[in-house]
Write a protein that holds these residues in place. Structure first.
Motif, short mmCIF file in Angstrom:
data_model
loop_
_atom_site.label_atom_id
_atom_site.label_comp_id
_atom_site.label_asym_id
_atom_site.label_seq_id
_atom_site.Cartn_x
_atom_site.Cartn_y
_atom_site.Cartn_z
N PHE A 175 1.31 -1.35 0.21
CA PHE A 175 0.51 0.05 -0.10
C PHE A 175 0.97 1.30 -0.08
CE2 PHE A 175 -2.45 3.57 2.11
CZ PHE A 175 -3.27 3.79 1.36
N THR A 176 1.70 0.89 0.85
CA THR A 176 3.29 2.47 1.13
C THR A 176 3.61 2.99 -0.38
OG1 THR A 176 3.15 1.48 3.04
CG2 THR A 176 4.62 3.54 2.00
N SER A 177 4.10 1.07 -1.00
CA SER A 177 4.66 1.92 -2.28
C SER A 177 4.18 2.24 -3.60
CB SER A 177 5.26 0.33 -2.53
OG SER A 177 4.30 -0.45 -3.16
N LEU A 178 2.38 1.95 -3.25
CA LEU A 178 1.23 2.22 -4.61
C LEU A 178 1.99 3.60 -5.56
CD1 LEU A 178 -1.70 0.24 -3.55
CD2 LEU A 178 -0.24 -0.68 -5.46
N PRO A 179 2.27 3.87 -6.32
CA PRO A 179 2.18 5.56 -7.09
C PRO A 179 0.64 6.25 -6.79
CG PRO A 179 1.80 3.77 -8.68
CD PRO A 179 2.19 3.01 -7.31
N GLN A 180 -0.58 5.68 -6.89
CA GLN A 180 -1.08 6.24 -6.27
C GLN A 180 -2.16 5.28 -5.61
OE1 GLN A 180 -2.35 6.15 -11.28
NE2 GLN A 180 -3.86 6.90 -9.78
N ARG A 181 -3.24 6.04 -5.30
CA ARG A 181 -4.28 4.82 -4.61
C ARG A 181 -5.58 5.53 -4.87
NH1 ARG A 181 -0.29 6.69 -0.22
NH2 ARG A 181 1.30 5.69 -0.48
N ASP A 182 -6.58 4.74 -4.74
CA ASP A 182 -7.93 5.14 -5.20
C ASP A 182 -8.84 4.50 -3.71
OD1 ASP A 182 -8.48 2.61 -5.96
OD2 ASP A 182 -8.82 2.58 -7.66
N ALA A 183 -10.27 4.34 -4.14
CA ALA A 183 -10.87 4.22 -2.90
C ALA A 183 -10.98 2.45 -2.88
CB ALA A 183 -13.03 4.73 -2.91
N VAL A 184 -11.00 2.04 -3.95
CA VAL A 184 -9.97 0.04 -4.10
C VAL A 184 -9.61 0.30 -2.71
CG1 VAL A 184 -10.02 -1.88 -4.45
CG2 VAL A 184 -11.81 0.09 -6.16
N SER A 185 -8.00 0.80 -2.76
CA SER A 185 -7.10 0.82 -2.44
C SER A 185 -6.96 0.58 -1.05
CB SER A 185 -5.98 1.97 -2.91
OG SER A 185 -6.00 1.56 -4.31
N TYR A 186 -8.12 2.33 -0.63
CA TYR A 186 -8.31 1.85 0.75
C TYR A 186 -9.13 1.36 0.99
CZ TYR A 186 -5.69 6.53 1.40
OH TYR A 186 -4.74 7.43 1.54
N ASN A 187 -10.59 0.53 0.66
CA ASN A 187 -11.35 -0.86 0.99
C ASN A 187 -10.64 -1.66 1.57
OD1 ASN A 187 -13.13 1.50 0.86
ND2 ASN A 187 -14.10 0.24 -1.51
N ALA A 188 -9.38 -2.51 0.89
CA ALA A 188 -8.71 -3.30 0.74
C ALA A 188 -7.72 -3.08 2.13
CB ALA A 188 -7.91 -3.49 -0.35
N LEU A 189 -7.22 -1.90 2.49
CA LEU A 189 -6.18 -1.25 3.69
C LEU A 189 -7.44 -1.87 4.78
CD1 LEU A 189 -3.65 -0.69 4.39
CD2 LEU A 189 -4.70 1.14 4.36
N LEU A 190 -8.41 -1.60 4.93
CA LEU A 190 -9.43 -1.72 6.10
C LEU A 190 -9.72 -3.07 6.32
CD1 LEU A 190 -12.01 1.89 5.15
CD2 LEU A 190 -11.11 0.83 7.24
#
Length: 750
Positions: free
Chosen positions: A100-115
């Motif tokens: 997650f930290t290494s991703l150059p960009q993030r969207d809601a799907v990224s945060y949803n996976a983290l949550l």
């Protein structure tokens, strides 16, 4: 076929593999991957490789998915999110965070996976932190409905009402308030952390309510004991699913409405609704609580017809139901037929044996469980220790105490409470109190266990002081606690104190008196010689005393020689329980003490005519894991000769110390010399003699008797403890007696 068409076809196959998952999906994914490598130019299109990565992850081949990810030259946001979701599902939290930290960009799907990853790992506070990070993201990521639903669940898991309200406001601001996808978690959250009115308000404002939302609302209402509201909503639902019915059955059972739960279950069956393991588990719990054996057997038959008998959850519930219905052999039969057993199954059987007075079987099954490689949890270990307490088996209980220390289960309150009870019931009240003091947390059971321990010893001052300290700590007593306090007052003659506690129990603590409380009060008046007050108390009771209450009064009348009230008590006892030998035996004793042998003979004939049998007295002592049982004049023991020689020596020493036999308890018209001979060979005296011979001098002698200790044996044991310098603990049918240096802990008031 063109390259684009071929890629689309492979993507379609990979999507099907991802949907299938498992071994089948893994085989199909590997086959398609091989075709991609053989037929397509390198590198393949990013969208196709993203689909390949997802298929590998969905089939459980995460290392393959990672290799695809690492080899991709043109990774995009979808690529990162696919692997991020896979790592979250696998519970690889550290890897998920690094990616997650290494991703150059993030969207809601990224945060949803983290949550989701944090929540799945139980790190709910970190999940809440991830939501805060989303709101602060410089890219202005907009939360989705999935995000908000997940954060509501996080607030619910944390029990954080403030966070839940903030998230609710955010949901309304984002325009998700009318969606059932966010509405159901909100209803559940408010039902758990409160207030329930907010849950109902969210539910009522929601458009297009589905059955999932209705089920969630019913669960919340039942959890908050709002049964009427839950019932009304249940009846209003037009299309109920099996979860709706099961929720109602479970909730009614948990609210103590087991009969109504049975009615709902019958309706469920009549409507042909599918019944699963959870429904069976709840309805069997209801049958157990009602001791409804016949209904339980009918449900068992239905379980067998629907092939649920091999389900470990249902099998465990059957064991529990039969145990609570006092059919321990049926419980055992179900248990032995179970193909698979888990810790819940074993615990259900151990608890069932304990509930039905089969403590030795409980210990045996616990040992069998260990041989099968099942490690006990705190509840299992606490249950088997409780069985040892009921057996007054300190030797085995001490072994389980060691197991608690070795296994690391000792700090659990369930185990600690059981150990306090064990040492209290085995007469080691000092050890019980020491263990109590070592506990970092005390609940109602902890305090009650120690109160009961002191009460059984007749230590009224210590019992009352402990009870008052319990109240000062803000711990609410229950009915069992008051039984201990009232019995302590009774055995110490504290009539006014006992009356005060009895009234306080009802007025200050809203506890409705049960038969045991009334018996304690009858005992309180009777032991102190206030027989008329005991009679008046009984006449003012809302219901008649049970058999034990009448026997308590009758016993006091025998002691005080009050024939009038004694006959009244005996008549009522005979009406209530014609086969109870207590009324005959106690009346015989009263007539015998006055030399009225014709009346004694008449009572004995009445017993014979009605085939009433007096339970024979016996005493037992445990030595080197073997129980030695004695009855009066017992000659069957291998060491009888040595035991009788020891008794003869003791009798001569006792006479030298001033002992005079009390023949009042001998109910036979024989010469005094014969009465003395009969007294000298009572079961507890034989057991004590055995203990003096075999139990090492540094250890106390522990005796258990199935009846109350007679006056002469009580007096004789005091002399024996003084002559031999040994501590002797006798647990009779009513209480503990600790004899030390010629003095009994009960103060001769029992």
């Amino acid at each position: 076929m063109g390259s684009r068409q071929l890629c689309d076809q492979y993507a379609s196959h990979l999507a099907a593999a991802a949907h299938a998952g498992g071994r089948q999906g893994a085989i199909l994914t590997a086959a398609v991957h091989a075709l991609i490598l053989r037929t397509l130019p390198h590198p393949s299109p990013t969208y196709l490789l993203n689909t390949l990565l997802t298929a590998y992850a969905s089939s459980g081949l995460l290392p393959h998915a990672r290799r695809v990810f690492d080899a991709m030259p043109g990774r995009n946001l979808v690529t990162g999110n696919s692997l991020l979701s896979a790592l979250a599902r696998a519970g690889l939290v550290r890897d998920m965070e690094r990616l997650f930290t290494s991703l150059p960009q993030r969207d809601a799907v990224s945060y949803n996976a983290l949550l989701a990853g944090f929540s799945r790992a139980g790190a709910h506070a970190r999940a809440a932190g991830a939501y805060v990070a989303l709101l602060r993201d410089e890219a202005g990521v907009r939360p989705s409905r999935i995000t908000m639903s997940g954060v509501v669940m996080v607030a619910s898991a944390l029990g954080d009402r403030a966070l839940g309200r903030q998230v609710h406001c955010q949901i309304l601001r984002l325009g998700f308030g009318a969606y059932a996808f966010t509405g159901s978690p909100l209803v559940d959250m408010y039902a758990k952390v409160g207030p329930i009115g907010d849950a109902r308000r969210v539910f009522d404002e929601m458009e297009g309510k589905n059955v999932v939302m209705c089920n969630t609302m019913i669960t919340g209402l039942l959890r908050c004991k709002m049964v009427a509201e839950a019932r009304a909503l249940f009846e209003a639902i037009e299309e109920r699913d099996s979860i709706t019915w099961t929720t109602m059955v479970t909730g009614l059972t948990q609210n103590g409405l087991e009969s109504e739960a049975l009615d709902v279950f019958r309706r469920m069956r009549a409507e042909g609704v599918g019944i699963d393991q959870y429904t069976f588990g709840s309805i069997l719990t209801a049958c157990g609580a009602l001791a409804a054996l016949e209904e339980g057997k009918q449900i068992h038959a239905y379980i067998t017809r629907t092939c649920y008998e091999d389900n470990v959850f249902v099998g465990s519930a059957l064991v529990d139901m039969y145990s609570k219905c006092r059919s321990v052999r049926l419980a055992e039969a179900v248990f032995r037929r179970m193909m698979w057993k888990n810790i819940i199954s074993w615990t259900a059987m151990i608890v069932g044996y304990g509930q039905n007075g089969c403590g030795e079987e409980a210990v045996r099954v616990f040992s069998e469980m260990q041989r099968d490689g099942i490690k006990p949890d705190d509840f299992t270990l606490g249950s088997v220790i409780s069985s040892c307490a009921n057996l007054a088996s300190l030797e085995e209980g001490a072994q389980f105490h060691c197991l608690a220390l070795v296994s690391g289960l000792r700090p659990y309150v369930t185990v600690s409470n059981a150990l306090v009870t064990l040492y209290g019931k085995c007469g080691s009240i000092e050890d019980a109190h020491r263990l109590f003091d070592e506990m970092s947390f005390h609940d109602q059971v902890s305090w009650t266990a120690l109160v009961m321990g002191y009460a059984q010893f007749g230590k009224a001052k210590e019992t009352i002081d402990l009870f008052e300290k319990m109240l000062s700590k803000g711990v609410k007593p229950d009915g069992v606690t008051f039984i201990g306090v009232l019995s302590a007052c009774s055995r110490s003659g504290l009539v006014d104190k006992g009356r005060s506690y009895f009234h306080s129990m009802q007025q200050d603590h809203d506890i409705v008196p049960l038969d045991d409380h009334y018996t304690c009060m009858i005992d309180l008046y009777s032991r102190s010689g206030w027989l008329k007050q005991a009679e008046e108390f009984i006449k003012q009771m809302p219901r008649c005393p049970d058999a034990f209450g009448w026997a308590t009064l009758l016993s006091a009348c025998r002691l005080r020689g009050d024939m009038e009230i004694g006959k009244w008590a005996a008549e009522n006892l005979l009406k209530l329980d014609p086969q109870n030998p207590a009324s005959y035996v106690l009346l015989c004793s009263m007539h015998a003490s006055k030399g009225e042998w014709n009346d004694v003979a008449k009572l004995r004939r009445g017993m014979r005519d009605r085939q009433v049998k007096k339970e024979p007295g016996c005493s037992w002592i445990k030595y080197k894991n073997k129980v030695h049982i004695f009855s009066a004049d017992d000659q069957s023991h291998p060491f009888s000769r040595t035991i009788y020689e020891k008794l003869q020596w003791l009798n001569s020493k006792m006479v030298e110390e001033g002992y005079k036999p009390d023949v009042s308890s001998v109910l036979h018209d024989v010469a005094d010399a014969e009465k003395v001979h009969m007294l000298s060979h009572h079961s507890e005296k034989l057991a004590i003699a055995f203990g003096l011979i075999f139990v090492p001098p540094e250890m106390p002698i522990r005796i258990v008797k199935n009846l109350r200790v007679c006056v002469d044996c009580h007096n004789a044991t005091k002399f024996i403890s003084k002559i031999t310098g040994r501590d002797i603990l006798v647990r009779d049918a009513v209480r503990f007696h600790k004899f030390s240096n010629g003095i009994c802990s009960c103060g001769d008031f029992w």
